[in-house]
Design a protein around this motif. Structure first.
Motif, PDB file in Angstrom:
ATOM      1  N   THR A 155      10.570  -4.438  -0.158  1.00  0.00           N
ATOM      2  CA  THR A 155      10.558  -5.703  -0.530  1.00  0.00           C
ATOM      3  C   THR A 155       9.754  -6.409  -1.659  1.00  0.00           C
ATOM      4  OG1 THR A 155       9.055  -6.196   1.193  1.00  0.00           O
ATOM      5  CG2 THR A 155      11.223  -6.406   1.806  1.00  0.00           C
ATOM      6  N   TYR A 156       9.602  -7.557  -1.797  1.00  0.00           N
ATOM      7  CA  TYR A 156       9.002  -7.909  -3.215  1.00  0.00           C
ATOM      8  C   TYR A 156       7.676  -7.325  -3.313  1.00  0.00           C
ATOM      9  CZ  TYR A 156       6.488 -11.948  -1.149  1.00  0.00           C
ATOM     10  OH  TYR A 156       5.561 -12.944  -0.653  1.00  0.00           O
ATOM     11  N   PRO A 157       6.673  -7.276  -2.009  1.00  0.00           N
ATOM     12  CA  PRO A 157       5.320  -6.840  -2.018  1.00  0.00           C
ATOM     13  C   PRO A 157       5.380  -5.563  -2.805  1.00  0.00           C
ATOM     14  CG  PRO A 157       5.511  -7.627  -0.079  1.00  0.00           C
ATOM     15  CD  PRO A 157       7.100  -7.749  -0.820  1.00  0.00           C
ATOM     16  N   CYS A 158       6.438  -4.798  -2.412  1.00  0.00           N
ATOM     17  CA  CYS A 158       6.618  -3.372  -3.006  1.00  0.00           C
ATOM     18  C   CYS A 158       6.759  -3.257  -4.538  1.00  0.00           C
ATOM     19  CB  CYS A 158       7.791  -2.560  -2.416  1.00  0.00           C
ATOM     20  SG  CYS A 158       7.650  -2.614  -0.609  1.00  0.00           S
ATOM     21  N   TYR A 159       7.594  -4.300  -5.086  1.00  0.00           N
ATOM     22  CA  TYR A 159       7.912  -4.413  -6.379  1.00  0.00           C
ATOM     23  C   TYR A 159       6.727  -4.637  -6.952  1.00  0.00           C
ATOM     24  CZ  TYR A 159      13.083  -3.769  -5.746  1.00  0.00           C
ATOM     25  OH  TYR A 159      13.991  -3.480  -5.392  1.00  0.00           O
ATOM     26  N   HIS A 160       6.026  -5.603  -6.428  1.00  0.00           N
ATOM     27  CA  HIS A 160       4.724  -6.255  -7.274  1.00  0.00           C
ATOM     28  C   HIS A 160       3.855  -4.986  -7.544  1.00  0.00           C
ATOM     29  CE1 HIS A 160       5.244 -10.838  -6.181  1.00  0.00           C
ATOM     30  NE2 HIS A 160       5.944 -10.412  -7.226  1.00  0.00           N
ATOM     31  N   ALA A 161       3.824  -4.102  -6.301  1.00  0.00           N
ATOM     32  CA  ALA A 161       2.612  -3.012  -6.384  1.00  0.00           C
ATOM     33  C   ALA A 161       3.273  -2.029  -7.484  1.00  0.00           C
ATOM     34  CB  ALA A 161       2.597  -2.215  -4.889  1.00  0.00           C
ATOM     35  N   TYR A 162       4.482  -1.871  -7.483  1.00  0.00           N
ATOM     36  CA  TYR A 162       5.088  -0.940  -8.829  1.00  0.00           C
ATOM     37  C   TYR A 162       4.462  -1.752 -10.126  1.00  0.00           C
ATOM     38  CZ  TYR A 162       8.130   1.484 -11.748  1.00  0.00           C
ATOM     39  OH  TYR A 162       8.801   2.122 -12.861  1.00  0.00           O
ATOM     40  N   GLN A 163       4.798  -2.818 -10.257  1.00  0.00           N
ATOM     41  CA  GLN A 163       4.713  -3.543 -11.649  1.00  0.00           C
ATOM     42  C   GLN A 163       2.890  -3.230 -11.789  1.00  0.00           C
ATOM     43  OE1 GLN A 163       7.344  -7.186 -10.422  1.00  0.00           O
ATOM     44  NE2 GLN A 163       5.634  -7.933 -11.742  1.00  0.00           N
ATOM     45  N   ALA A 164       2.039  -3.497 -11.051  1.00  0.00           N
ATOM     46  CA  ALA A 164       0.723  -3.543 -11.023  1.00  0.00           C
ATOM     47  C   ALA A 164       0.466  -2.118 -11.571  1.00  0.00           C
ATOM     48  CB  ALA A 164      -0.235  -3.876 -10.042  1.00  0.00           C
ATOM     49  N   LEU A 165       0.976  -1.236 -10.959  1.00  0.00           N
ATOM     50  CA  LEU A 165       0.339   0.431 -11.209  1.00  0.00           C
ATOM     51  C   LEU A 165       0.805   0.709 -12.683  1.00  0.00           C
ATOM     52  CD1 LEU A 165      -1.267   2.569 -10.366  1.00  0.00           C
ATOM     53  CD2 LEU A 165       0.439   3.650  -8.838  1.00  0.00           C
ATOM     54  N   ASP A 213       0.826  -1.129   0.116  1.00  0.00           N
ATOM     55  CA  ASP A 213       0.010  -0.076  -0.093  1.00  0.00           C
ATOM     56  C   ASP A 213       0.851   1.082  -0.040  1.00  0.00           C
ATOM     57  OD1 ASP A 213      -2.030   1.858   1.975  1.00  0.00           O
ATOM     58  OD2 ASP A 213      -2.649   0.885   0.314  1.00  0.00           O
ATOM     59  N   ASN A 214       1.799   1.147   0.875  1.00  0.00           N
ATOM     60  CA  ASN A 214       2.850   2.159   0.797  1.00  0.00           C
ATOM     61  C   ASN A 214       3.456   2.590  -0.706  1.00  0.00           C
ATOM     62  OD1 ASN A 214       2.861   2.632   3.419  1.00  0.00           O
ATOM     63  ND2 ASN A 214       4.549   1.665   4.016  1.00  0.00           N
ATOM     64  N   THR A 215       3.623   1.564  -1.335  1.00  0.00           N
ATOM     65  CA  THR A 215       4.316   1.501  -2.648  1.00  0.00           C
ATOM     66  C   THR A 215       3.201   2.213  -3.645  1.00  0.00           C
ATOM     67  OG1 THR A 215       5.667  -0.179  -2.341  1.00  0.00           O
ATOM     68  CG2 THR A 215       5.615   0.592  -4.507  1.00  0.00           C
ATOM     69  N   PHE A 216       2.034   1.779  -3.542  1.00  0.00           N
ATOM     70  CA  PHE A 216       1.098   2.044  -4.563  1.00  0.00           C
ATOM     71  C   PHE A 216       0.810   3.543  -4.173  1.00  0.00           C
ATOM     72  CE2 PHE A 216      -0.786  -1.050  -6.726  1.00  0.00           C
ATOM     73  CZ  PHE A 216      -1.112  -2.199  -5.890  1.00  0.00           C
ATOM     74  N   LYS A 217       0.763   3.958  -2.993  1.00  0.00           N
ATOM     75  CA  LYS A 217       0.818   5.515  -2.648  1.00  0.00           C
ATOM     76  C   LYS A 217       2.187   6.388  -3.232  1.00  0.00           C
ATOM     77  CE  LYS A 217      -2.084   5.617   1.459  1.00  0.00           C
ATOM     78  NZ  LYS A 217      -2.330   4.263   2.032  1.00  0.00           N
ATOM     79  N   GLU A 253      13.924   6.127  -2.988  1.00  0.00           N
ATOM     80  CA  GLU A 253      12.729   6.737  -2.726  1.00  0.00           C
ATOM     81  C   GLU A 253      11.895   6.245  -1.703  1.00  0.00           C
ATOM     82  OE1 GLU A 253      11.851   9.722  -4.151  1.00  0.00           O
ATOM     83  OE2 GLU A 253       9.753   9.889  -3.407  1.00  0.00           O
ATOM     84  N   TYR A 254      11.599   4.949  -1.570  1.00  0.00           N
ATOM     85  CA  TYR A 254      11.018   4.207  -0.604  1.00  0.00           C
ATOM     86  C   TYR A 254      11.564   4.286   0.585  1.00  0.00           C
ATOM     87  CZ  TYR A 254       8.103   0.487   1.440  1.00  0.00           C
ATOM     88  OH  TYR A 254       7.254  -0.301   2.239  1.00  0.00           O
ATOM     89  N   ARG A 255      13.172   4.014   0.760  1.00  0.00           N
ATOM     90  CA  ARG A 255      13.590   4.303   2.000  1.00  0.00           C
ATOM     91  C   ARG A 255      13.499   5.585   2.711  1.00  0.00           C
ATOM     92  NH1 ARG A 255      19.269   3.460   3.610  1.00  0.00           N
ATOM     93  NH2 ARG A 255      18.886   2.611   5.688  1.00  0.00           N
ATOM     94  N   LYS A 256      13.311   6.597   1.578  1.00  0.00           N
ATOM     95  CA  LYS A 256      13.409   8.024   2.005  1.00  0.00           C
ATOM     96  C   LYS A 256      12.065   8.102   2.786  1.00  0.00           C
ATOM     97  CE  LYS A 256      12.825  11.421  -0.901  1.00  0.00           C
ATOM     98  NZ  LYS A 256      12.953  12.254  -1.959  1.00  0.00           N
ATOM     99  N   ARG A 257      10.908   7.608   2.167  1.00  0.00           N
ATOM    100  CA  ARG A 257       9.599   7.975   2.652  1.00  0.00           C
ATOM    101  C   ARG A 257       9.091   6.992   3.816  1.00  0.00           C
ATOM    102  NH1 ARG A 257       5.453   9.719  -1.658  1.00  0.00           N
ATOM    103  NH2 ARG A 257       6.662  10.565  -3.220  1.00  0.00           N
ATOM    104  N   TYR A 258       9.970   5.565   3.859  1.00  0.00           N
ATOM    105  CA  TYR A 258       9.319   4.750   4.979  1.00  0.00           C
ATOM    106  C   TYR A 258      10.470   4.037   5.445  1.00  0.00           C
ATOM    107  CZ  TYR A 258       5.381   5.069   1.802  1.00  0.00           C
ATOM    108  OH  TYR A 258       4.319   5.732   0.927  1.00  0.00           O
ATOM    109  N   GLY A 259      11.695   4.272   5.451  1.00  0.00           N
ATOM    110  CA  GLY A 259      12.642   4.143   6.559  1.00  0.00           C
ATOM    111  C   GLY A 259      12.927   2.646   6.131  1.00  0.00           C
ATOM    112  N   LYS A 260      12.468   1.757   5.238  1.00  0.00           N
ATOM    113  CA  LYS A 260      13.137   0.360   4.995  1.00  0.00           C
ATOM    114  C   LYS A 260      13.510   0.212   3.586  1.00  0.00           C
ATOM    115  CE  LYS A 260      10.971  -2.635   7.983  1.00  0.00           C
ATOM    116  NZ  LYS A 260       9.810  -3.646   8.680  1.00  0.00           N
ATOM    117  N   TYR A 261      14.209  -1.084   3.446  1.00  0.00           N
ATOM    118  CA  TYR A 261      14.376  -1.156   2.015  1.00  0.00           C
ATOM    119  C   TYR A 261      13.129  -1.925   1.233  1.00  0.00           C
ATOM    120  CZ  TYR A 261      19.444  -0.362   2.891  1.00  0.00           C
ATOM    121  OH  TYR A 261      20.449   0.170   3.274  1.00  0.00           O
TER     122      TYR A 261
END
Lengths: 288, 334, 440
Positions: C334-344, C64-68, C324-332
């Motif tokens: 992970t694969y759900p993030c990449y999946h979200a990117y792919q969908a959008l 959800d973070n990645t979608f946003k 960008e993800y690290r800047k906003r959310y403080g972590k590296y």
């Protein structure tokens, strides 16, 4: 290896015992089945985790273990609030309303936990890590599990003392045995009920806090312990403290050996045993 | 019940008007709302049966999802294993039969107890079914669940018809017919000597036993009837949802059934039906609008229990009585 | 149309039609019109993930973070074809019936342009058919089940759903990838075991892994399979049982809290001294556990999704994504993030491609047509959606190793293997299990 299997079973039984003991105290004294009991387990877990995270870098080792008590305390406090507000309102009502109120409380508390601590997992494994491992008959075993078993034995003993030897405890037992008679004898049912609820919820919170060093605090962590506690209550008998102990041991050891010998069967095996006991002795092993 | 007596009775007149309105609902509601309404109707059927057990017999089961699931899975598994026989005329009896079977087995174990033990046992048994559905994943699809195709109804095939069209057309009337039938049957049961006996058992078990009512047996009958109603509701629901999962047997889902019944009020026959409708909308809109929807549902439940213990129908009935200001009304006992 | 309609009448009719139809074509979902001015309102995109419950922490919230994040970035760059994205984040919880209702609400009432969702296989299986039922685009972005797009028997017709897509590959690639990795690096092992959660995810993962191992390394014996329930917090009994059976490698698809709990308890019981674990979607856990995650474990990444792959020097897109993800959310990420990117971004690229030939904002069918066969860039590399509407991805497998640079084990750069898609994905129309069984 069998020693390890037994220890595993005891560890599982220990946590289960604390939770079912709490459920049974409330059931016995107040006649209320608290469907939100698992939420107190969760509150204990989150509070314990949060406290450890706050103090882990600054506190000396023993304090870490004491801080797990914060789970017990917060669960007790929330229990006190719940008893004074909701449960009070239910005394005159029938069973349906009691169960529904506690069900509503379950939903409420689940989201409250999310509001307070957020949706992510909370890790607090320092107490587990710091204790290290011990060697038992050639196998390695985490000392923390032994600590949990020891703590549970102490708590169980204290409750036994309390129920059997102290005035308050005897009064609680009196109420659970015969409520009308107890009222007739002039016991302050209302204050004692609050005590029972706080104690019962606190025990669930303690169980939740004790599990934290080995597993992260997650939303929904209280759901499975609740079902297991129900099984123990059904098997051991409603409101019976002895039943909670025997039931927890039965469930814990069966599970541990069951997994080693018949891995497929796990949960259904427990239900099967519960079913057999129920058919043979409908009120549970020590029920009335 | 003679027709003349019915026409003179304001309650039956009201039923008639409502039925008339219901016939036109597909023309009044857009697709999405109509589908939601259908969910409400199926839970209404469940509620009718549940009310027999709770309102009239005084037994609270927190595990009625098991019989709902039995009906739903009977349909879904026929879809999987007997697709050539996927006809409504076979599916409904199959669902009723399967849910009856499960109710008899579980009910036999449960009715030996009352109150708390009954509730906890009913809950545990439904969780046992949940675990079994999960475990026997080759048969039941396990946690993935099973898809429910569109059946044939009375020989009519709907091949190539999209589900929304099916649901807003023929299926709606079929569902309405089933609902009306269930309602009439339940009215009959409740006004019959059997129904009166149940109330006697609820009010005073010992006295009922003394005047010759076989308490345990009657409880079992009530349990099974309510189980079949749940199974019918489950089967009809499965067509609307298109997919069934083990969750249907989980105790939290059963809790929703209890919630609906209370929300509507279990003093009156119509209560749970109203409750089912309201809850369906309540949950969906809470979920659609906030991430803390569980808080909303939980708080609503608590407020309801504390302020409106006889539910919406009870409050409405009280209001109606007040409005008539002392004029003698029909006896409320259903 | 007969010859009787004269040219004059014909023009009259066309003229009349244009006068009536013209003003209507301003509507957002104009279908099949001759002229198509771009709608001006925002693009409504629903993103459904677990925001509550056990799957929220490890998957739903990062996704959800990645979608946003991505919606925000796209909007800052001007949106999709000039239209800003209005992101609707919804909770996947509440059971499958709640999700079916929610999907219907999103497509029928809220009229979203696309529904990107679903981590749980049950949700995907229940919701994806609604795409064709209701005529709306649905993209499954994370769920693992290979059953979603596969038919009952091989060969099966594709695509299963005209408007339903899967923007990430299924669990087959992870489990086959693990088998291939073991064959390559640990060819001399004798015994394996499995500990997987007792539900479709765990069962399917083990099934594919076991089938692949039987083909690739037939001499290896399975000594134990365990099935703890989902959400289990006490693995001590399982750990002891596994250690008693003495396997060389233990396969697991455990995720979330279960994965963390298992690892901690196992480490405490000396499990990893003689046993290696092979994690089918293990990529997030080294970061979660930090130094508590043991080294030399075999980890698979649900594709090639890893914050260090492709390395930042080689992929500016991954570099940007991670930072960008690290800047906003403080972590590296992970694969759900990449999946979200792919969908959008699948949606964005498809819309842009379809718009070129449509000459305006494309219809759902046109977008679906553009999505099929589309190749587009992602932080993990280029992804293609093939004729069966599911994604073609390579898989990255590695060994966990502690390095001075990071506070948690990373995949050993010396032994990172990329298995190409054709080695881990069946061809179109063939069921995964049938494909594996057909290997020579």
């Amino acid at each position: 290896m069998w020693v390890i299997y037994t220890l595993n079973g005891l560890y599982f039984a220990a946590l289960l015992f604390l939770t079912s003991l709490g459920l049974n105290i409330i059931l016995g004294v107040m006649g209320i089945l608290n469907l939100a009991h698992g939420s107190f387990y969760a509150i204990g877990a989150f509070m314990g985790a949060w406290t450890i995270i706050q103090i882990v870098t600054k506190a000396p080792a023993p304090l870490l273990y004491v801080s797990l008590l914060s789970g017990f305390l917060l669960a007790g406090i929330v229990g006190w609030i719940m008893e004074k507000t909701l449960i009070r309102a239910m005394y005159k009502r029938t069973l349906e309303y009691q169960l529904l109120l506690t069900f509503g409380a379950l939903l409420l508390l689940e989201d409250l936990i999310k509001m307070v601590w957020g949706g992510q997992a909370l890790y607090a494994s320092a107490p587990f890590d710091r204790l290290g491992k011990v060697e038992i008959m050639g196998s390695v075993y985490p000392a923390y599990f032994l600590l949990v078993i020891a703590i549970t034995l102490c708590v169980g003993f204290l409750i036994w003392l309390f129920m059997g030897k102290t005035r308050l405890g005897i009064m609680l037992r009196a109420i659970s045995l015969d409520r009308e008679m107890a009222t007739g004898l002039g016991l302050d049912i209302s204050r004692l009920s609050t005590l029972a609820f706080v104690l019962g919820s606190g025990l669930a919170g303690l169980a939740g806090a004790l599990v934290i060093p080995t597993t992260p605090a997650l939303l929904g962590i209280g759901m499975e312990p609740l079902i297991f506690a129900f099984i123990v209550v059904v098997v051991g008998g409603l409101g019976s403290l002895k039943g909670a102990l025997v039931g927890a041991l039965l469930v814990g050891l069966t599970r541990s050996f069951g997994i080693a010998i018949f891995p497929e069967i796990e949960l259904p095996l427990l239900f099967l045993i519960a079913g057999i006991i129920l058919v043979a002795k409908p009120q549970g092993l020590f029920g009335r | 019940m003679e027709l003349k007596r019915m026409l003179g009775n304001p309650r039956w007149v009201a039923y008639g008007i409502i039925l008339l309105v219901l016939l036109f609902v597909p023309y009044l509601l857009p697709t999405f709302d109509l589908m939601l309404f259908e969910y409400g109707l199926t839970f209404g059927i469940v509620g009718l049966g549940f009310n027999l057990l709770l309102g009239y017999t005084g037994l609270l089961s927190f595990g009625h999802g098991a019989y709902f699931a039995a009906g739903a899975y009977a349909v879904a598994m026929m879809g999987k294993y007997l697709p050539q026989a996927f006809a409504m005329e076979l599916l409904i009896p199959a669902a009723l039969l399967f849910s009856l079977l499960v109710s008899i087995i579980f009910g036999f174990l449960c009715v030996r107890h009352t109150k708390i033990f009954f509730s906890i046992l009913a809950l545990s048994l439904s969780m046992l079914l949940f675990a079994l559905i999960f475990k026997l994943y080759h048969l039941t699809g396990g946690s993935d669940g099973l898809r429910v195709p569109i059946p044939t109804i009375l020989g009519m095939s709907f091949k190539g018809v999209r589900r929304p069209l099916f649901l807003t057309g023929t299926y709606y009337y079929f569902l309405l017919a089933m609902f009306t039938l269930s309602f009439l049957i339940m009215r009959g049961i409740v006004s019959s000597p059997f129904g009166k006996a149940l109330q006697a058992i609820r009010d005073n078990e010992i006295r009922a036993e003394l005047i010759g009512i076989r308490v345990r047996r009657y409880r079992l009958y009530a349990f099974c009837i309510s189980g079949m109603y749940a199974g019918l509701g489950g089967a009809l629901w499965s067509f609307v949802n298109g997919h069934v999962t083990a969750d249907l047997s989980h105790w939290v889902f059963s809790g929703e059934i209890v919630y609906m019944t209370l929300l509507g009020g279990f003093g009156m026959l119509e209560g749970p039906v109203i409750g089912a409708m309201i809850f369906t909308y309540l949950k969906l809109y809470a979920m659609g609008n906030t991430e803390y929807w569980m808080f909303v549902i939980g708080a609503t439940l608590i407020i309801l229990v504390l302020l409106l213990p006889s539910g919406v129908s009870g409050a409405a009935a009280a209001l109606w009585t007040k409005m008539r200001k002392g004029r003698k009304t029909e006896g409320v006992s259903c | 149309m007969s010859n009787e309609i004269s040219r004059r009448n014909f023009l009259k009719y066309v003229g009349a039609a244009t006068i009536i139809v013209g003003p209507l074509s301003g509507a957002t979902k104009a279908l099949g019109q001759a002229k198509r001015p771009a709608p001006t309102g925002p693009v409504k995109i629903a993103a459904v993930s677990f925001l509550t419950g056990a799957a929220a922490g490890p998957f739903g919230i990062p996704a959800d973070n990645t979608f946003k994040m991505c919606a925000d970035v796209i909007n800052k760059e001007g949106g999709i074809l000039g239209r800003k994205i209005e992101l609707l984040s919804k909770d996947e919880a509440g059971g499958v019936d709640a999700q079916v209702k929610l999907a219907r609400k999103l497509l029928l009432e809220d009229k979203v342009d696309v529904d990107l969702g679903y981590i749980s296989s049950a949700s995907c299986l229940a919701v994806l058919p609604l795409a064709d039922e209701l005529g709306g685009l649905i993209v499954a972005y994370d769920c693992g089940t290979h059953e979603l797009m596969e038919g009952a028997k091989s060969p099966y017709e594709v695509p299963k759903f005209k408007l339903g897509f899967k923007s990430s590959a299924h669990l087959g690639i992870d489990n086959i990838g693990l088998a291939r990795m073991i064959k390559k690096y640990l060819p001399n092992i004798k015994t394996i075991a499995g500990v997987n959660q007792d539900y479709a995810w765990g069962r399917d993962s083990w099934l594919i892994f076991e089938t692949a191992m039987k083909k690739l390394m037939p001499q290896v014996q399975v000594v134990k399979t365990l099935w703890p329930p989902l959400g289990n917090t006490d693995f001590t009994a399982h750990i002891s049982a596994l250690m008693g059976a003495k396997p060389d490698i233990v396969h697991t698809s455990l995720w979330g809290g279960d994965a963390v709990t298992f690892t901690k308890q196992a480490a405490g019981m000396g499990f990893f001294k003689n046993i290696k674990t092979a994690w089918s979607r293990g990529e997030p856990y080294p970061q979660e556990l930090g130094k508590d995650f043991p080294e030399e474990q075999i980890i698979c990444c649900a594709g090639t999704h890893y914050f260090l792959y492709p390395p930042p020097e080689k992929s500016p897109l991954n570099k940007w994504f991670v930072e960008e993800y690290r800047k906003r959310y403080g972590k590296y990420p992970t694969y759900p993030c990449y999946h979200a990117y792919q969908a959008l971004y699948l949606y964005k690229h498809a819309v842009e491609k379809a718009a070129k030939s449509a000459g305006g904002w494309p219809t759902q069918e046109e977008i679906a047509k553009a999505m099929t066969g589309l190749t587009f860039p992602t932080p993990s590399g280029d992804i293609t959606i093939r004729e069966d509407h599911s994604a073609v991805e390579d898989v990255l497998v590695g060994f966990s190793k502690l390095t001075p640079k990071y506070p948690f084990p990373i995949l050993d750069p010396q032994r990172m293997e990329i298995f190409p898609a054709n080695q881990v994905l069946p061809p179109v129309g063939i069921r995964t299990v049938d494909w594996i069984n057909g290997w020579k």
